[in-house]
Design a protein around this motif. Sequence first.
Motif, PDB file in Angstrom:
ATOM      1  N   SER A  51       0.828  -1.207   0.000  1.00  9.89           N
ATOM      2  CA  SER A  51       0.000   0.000   0.000  1.00  9.89           C
ATOM      3  C   SER A  51       0.867   1.263   0.000  1.00  9.89           C
ATOM      4  N   ASN A  52       0.253   2.344  -0.394  1.00 12.87           N
ATOM      5  CA  ASN A  52       0.921   3.640  -0.470  1.00 12.87           C
ATOM      6  C   ASN A  52       0.926   4.282   0.916  1.00 12.87           C
ATOM      7  N   LEU A  53       2.096   4.642   1.398  1.00 10.70           N
ATOM      8  CA  LEU A  53       2.198   5.287   2.710  1.00 10.70           C
ATOM      9  C   LEU A  53       1.776   6.761   2.662  1.00 10.70           C
ATOM     10  N   CYS A  54       1.735   7.337   1.477  1.00 14.54           N
ATOM     11  CA  CYS A  54       1.400   8.751   1.320  1.00 14.54           C
ATOM     12  C   CYS A  54       0.327   8.921   0.238  1.00 14.54           C
ATOM     13  N   PRO A  55      -0.863   8.377   0.455  1.00 10.26           N
ATOM     14  CA  PRO A  55      -1.876   8.432  -0.602  1.00 10.26           C
ATOM     15  C   PRO A  55      -2.445   9.828  -0.815  1.00 10.26           C
ATOM     16  N   LYS A  56      -2.747  10.132  -2.052  1.00 13.90           N
ATOM     17  CA  LYS A  56      -3.442  11.375  -2.381  1.00 13.90           C
ATOM     18  C   LYS A  56      -4.927  11.154  -2.140  1.00 13.90           C
ATOM     19  N   SER A  57      -5.627  12.227  -1.798  1.00 17.19           N
ATOM     20  CA  SER A  57      -7.071  12.156  -1.590  1.00 17.19           C
ATOM     21  C   SER A  57      -7.696  13.440  -2.118  1.00 17.19           C
ATOM     22  N   CYS A  58      -9.010  13.504  -2.085  1.00 19.19           N
ATOM     23  CA  CYS A  58      -9.703  14.713  -2.533  1.00 19.19           C
ATOM     24  C   CYS A  58      -9.346  15.922  -1.667  1.00 19.19           C
ATOM     25  N   TYR A  59      -8.804  15.675  -0.498  1.00 26.00           N
ATOM     26  CA  TYR A  59      -8.447  16.770   0.402  1.00 26.00           C
ATOM     27  C   TYR A  59      -7.065  17.345   0.123  1.00 26.00           C
ATOM     28  N   ASN A  60      -6.202  16.572  -0.556  1.00 25.27           N
ATOM     29  CA  ASN A  60      -4.838  17.068  -0.772  1.00 25.27           C
ATOM     30  C   ASN A  60      -4.315  16.861  -2.189  1.00 25.27           C
ATOM     31  N   PHE A  61      -5.192  16.555  -3.148  1.00 28.39           N
ATOM     32  CA  PHE A  61      -4.726  16.207  -4.491  1.00 28.39           C
ATOM     33  C   PHE A  61      -4.071  17.365  -5.228  1.00 28.39           C
ATOM     34  N   ASP A  62      -4.396  18.590  -4.870  1.00 27.08           N
ATOM     35  CA  ASP A  62      -3.850  19.743  -5.584  1.00 27.08           C
ATOM     36  C   ASP A  62      -2.784  20.494  -4.787  1.00 27.08           C
ATOM     37  N   THR A  63      -2.249  19.863  -3.758  1.00 24.80           N
ATOM     38  CA  THR A  63      -1.185  20.475  -2.968  1.00 24.80           C
ATOM     39  C   THR A  63       0.067  19.616  -3.049  1.00 24.80           C
ATOM     40  N   VAL A  64       1.195  20.228  -2.762  1.00 25.16           N
ATOM     41  CA  VAL A  64       2.444  19.480  -2.703  1.00 25.16           C
ATOM     42  C   VAL A  64       2.443  18.715  -1.387  1.00 25.16           C
ATOM     43  N   ASN A  65       2.622  17.426  -1.478  1.00 22.70           N
ATOM     44  CA  ASN A  65       2.587  16.576  -0.289  1.00 22.70           C
ATOM     45  C   ASN A  65       3.989  16.449   0.288  1.00 22.70           C
ATOM     46  N   ALA A  66       4.148  16.789   1.549  1.00 17.89           N
ATOM     47  CA  ALA A  66       5.454  16.696   2.211  1.00 17.89           C
ATOM     48  C   ALA A  66       5.817  15.237   2.483  1.00 17.89           C
ATOM     49  N   CYS A  67       4.831  14.364   2.430  1.00 18.49           N
ATOM     50  CA  CYS A  67       5.066  12.948   2.670  1.00 18.49           C
ATOM     51  C   CYS A  67       5.573  12.301   1.391  1.00 18.49           C
ATOM     52  N   PHE A  68       6.651  11.538   1.499  1.00 16.07           N
ATOM     53  CA  PHE A  68       7.193  10.805   0.357  1.00 16.07           C
ATOM     54  C   PHE A  68       7.870   9.552   0.873  1.00 16.07           C
ATOM     55  N   SER A  69       7.541   8.430   0.285  1.00 12.61           N
ATOM     56  CA  SER A  69       8.166   7.188   0.718  1.00 12.61           C
ATOM     57  C   SER A  69       8.212   6.199  -0.430  1.00 12.61           C
ATOM     58  N   LEU A  70       9.328   5.511  -0.560  1.00 13.66           N
ATOM     59  CA  LEU A  70       9.458   4.436  -1.537  1.00 13.66           C
ATOM     60  C   LEU A  70       9.186   3.082  -0.892  1.00 13.66           C
ATOM     61  N   ARG A  71       8.924   3.086   0.415  1.00  8.97           N
ATOM     62  CA  ARG A  71       8.645   1.839   1.128  1.00  8.97           C
ATOM     63  C   ARG A  71       7.200   1.419   0.917  1.00  8.97           C
ATOM     64  N   CYS A  72       6.952   0.152   1.105  1.00  6.19           N
ATOM     65  CA  CYS A  72       5.594  -0.383   1.035  1.00  6.19           C
ATOM     66  C   CYS A  72       4.920  -0.255   2.391  1.00  6.19           C
ATOM     67  N   GLY A  73       3.655   0.096   2.342  1.00  6.47           N
ATOM     68  CA  GLY A  73       2.854   0.063   3.547  1.00  6.47           C
ATOM     69  C   GLY A  73       2.274  -1.335   3.727  1.00  6.47           C
ATOM     70  N   ALA A  74       1.500  -1.520   4.760  1.00  6.17           N
ATOM     71  CA  ALA A  74       0.864  -2.812   5.030  1.00  6.17           C
ATOM     72  C   ALA A  74      -0.112  -3.166   3.914  1.00  6.17           C
ATOM     73  N   PRO A  75      -0.364  -4.441   3.689  1.00  6.44           N
ATOM     74  CA  PRO A  75      -1.356  -4.835   2.692  1.00  6.44           C
ATOM     75  C   PRO A  75      -2.695  -4.166   2.986  1.00  6.44           C
TER      76      PRO A  75
END
Length: 110
Positions: A51-75
């Motif tokens: 899973s994505n540790l830093c998913p985009k949503s309707c609340y943050n899709f048009d902003t620069v997200n400070a969260c970034f990870s190449l790691r996998c989240g939990a299934p």
Amino acid sequence: MVRSLLPLLALSSFLLLGVFALPVEEVDDYKQQKAELSKSCGKNAAWTECSNLCPKSCYNFDTVNACFSLRCGAPACGCQEGTILRDPQDHSKGCVSREVCRELRAKGQL
């Protein structure tokens, strides 16, 4: 030096030959379980092992997200390509396109 490489070479040959492969029945069971889990995901979402540790949503899709990870989240359930979470607090609402997010925002439904 050569002796220290022998165990590593033996292990790599086992891996290449598929000695550690799962039996067909276990693979079929895994695929069936994954299909069942996907049915519990919201609209436009599917079960993923990474899973994505830093998913985009309707609340943050048009902003620069400070969260970034190449790691996998939990299934978990993840949005299909081209969609984002409608509500990050309620994944059962599924995933929608960015255009739908803009419409929801314009209507004051976010």
